[in-house]
Design an enzyme around this catalytic site. Structure first.
Site, PDB file in Angstrom:
ATOM      1  N   ARG A  38     -55.415  68.446  -1.203  1.00  0.00           N
ATOM      2  CA  ARG A  38     -55.497  66.984  -1.071  1.00  0.00           C
ATOM      3  C   ARG A  38     -56.757  66.444  -1.744  1.00  0.00           C
ATOM      4  NH1 ARG A  38     -51.703  68.961   0.811  1.00  0.00           N
ATOM      5  NH2 ARG A  38     -50.155  68.092   2.203  1.00  0.00           N
ATOM      6  N   LYS A  84     -51.825  63.362   6.279  1.00  0.00           N
ATOM      7  CA  LYS A  84     -50.839  63.577   7.327  1.00  0.00           C
ATOM      8  C   LYS A  84     -51.302  64.699   8.258  1.00  0.00           C
ATOM      9  CE  LYS A  84     -45.989  64.679   8.009  1.00  0.00           C
ATOM     10  NZ  LYS A  84     -44.729  65.019   7.371  1.00  0.00           N
TER      11      LYS A  84
END
Length: 172
Positions: free
Chosen positions: A120, A155
């Site tokens: 990420r 998330k």
């Protein structure tokens, strides 16, 4: 590699392979210099880790030194060759699970939250920069310079602060 999809749609197969060979060659060479291990390539991406199968005294510093050296070398190569592609590097630190899964075309891999966070940091990072997590900054703040670039909603993890690794602090 950032811009690789556009590059590969215009370049010949030979040019694409030559670019990947050059870039990944730099990354593999720097692995040996910094005690970092190549895990695998995934298309135009390169996964490396420290401390998986080779003991390293200072894992965060090894990864930061590796990433900083790779970024410097790639910037030189891309500028010298007037390339339209660039790179993004993401770093996170923590435990991983490693091993071989499956029965056909076996290969060693690593998994876990640390891998996901590093991914990420890379995919949401700035082109031509090294993005890292707060955990990396906290582990290295006494020896490395960082610049805060904002927050990222991940998330299952919520908002995470992203930092740019800007280089080692001047000693003395």
């Amino acid at each position: 590699l950032a811009g690789f999809t556009a590059y590969s749609s215009e370049a010949s197969p030979e040019q694409v392979v030559a670019l990947l060979q050059q870039v990944f060659g730099v990354m593999e060479g720097e692995c040996a210099e910094h005690g970092v291990e190549k895990i695998k390539t995934i298309g135009d991406a390169f996964m490396a880790a420290a401390g998986v199968t080779v003991s390293v005294d200072d894992l965060p510093h090894a990864m930061a030194s590796y990433a900083f050296a790779v970024a410097a070398r790639l910037r030189e190569i891309m500028a010298e060759n007037n390339m339209t592609v660039s790179f993004r590097i993401g770093i996170h630190i923590g435990p991983v699970v490693a091993g071989v899964i499956g029965a056909h075309r076996l290969f060693f891999d690593v998994w876990g939250d640390t891998v996901n966070m590093a991914s990420r940091m890379e995919s949401n990072g700035l082109v031509g920069e090294i993005s890292c997590s707060t955990e990396v900054r906290e582990a290295l703040a006494d020896r490395w310079n960082f610049e805060r670039i904002g927050s990222l909603s991940i998330k299952g993890k919520g908002d995470q602060v992203m930092w740019l690794l800007k280089g080692p602090k001047e000693s003395g």
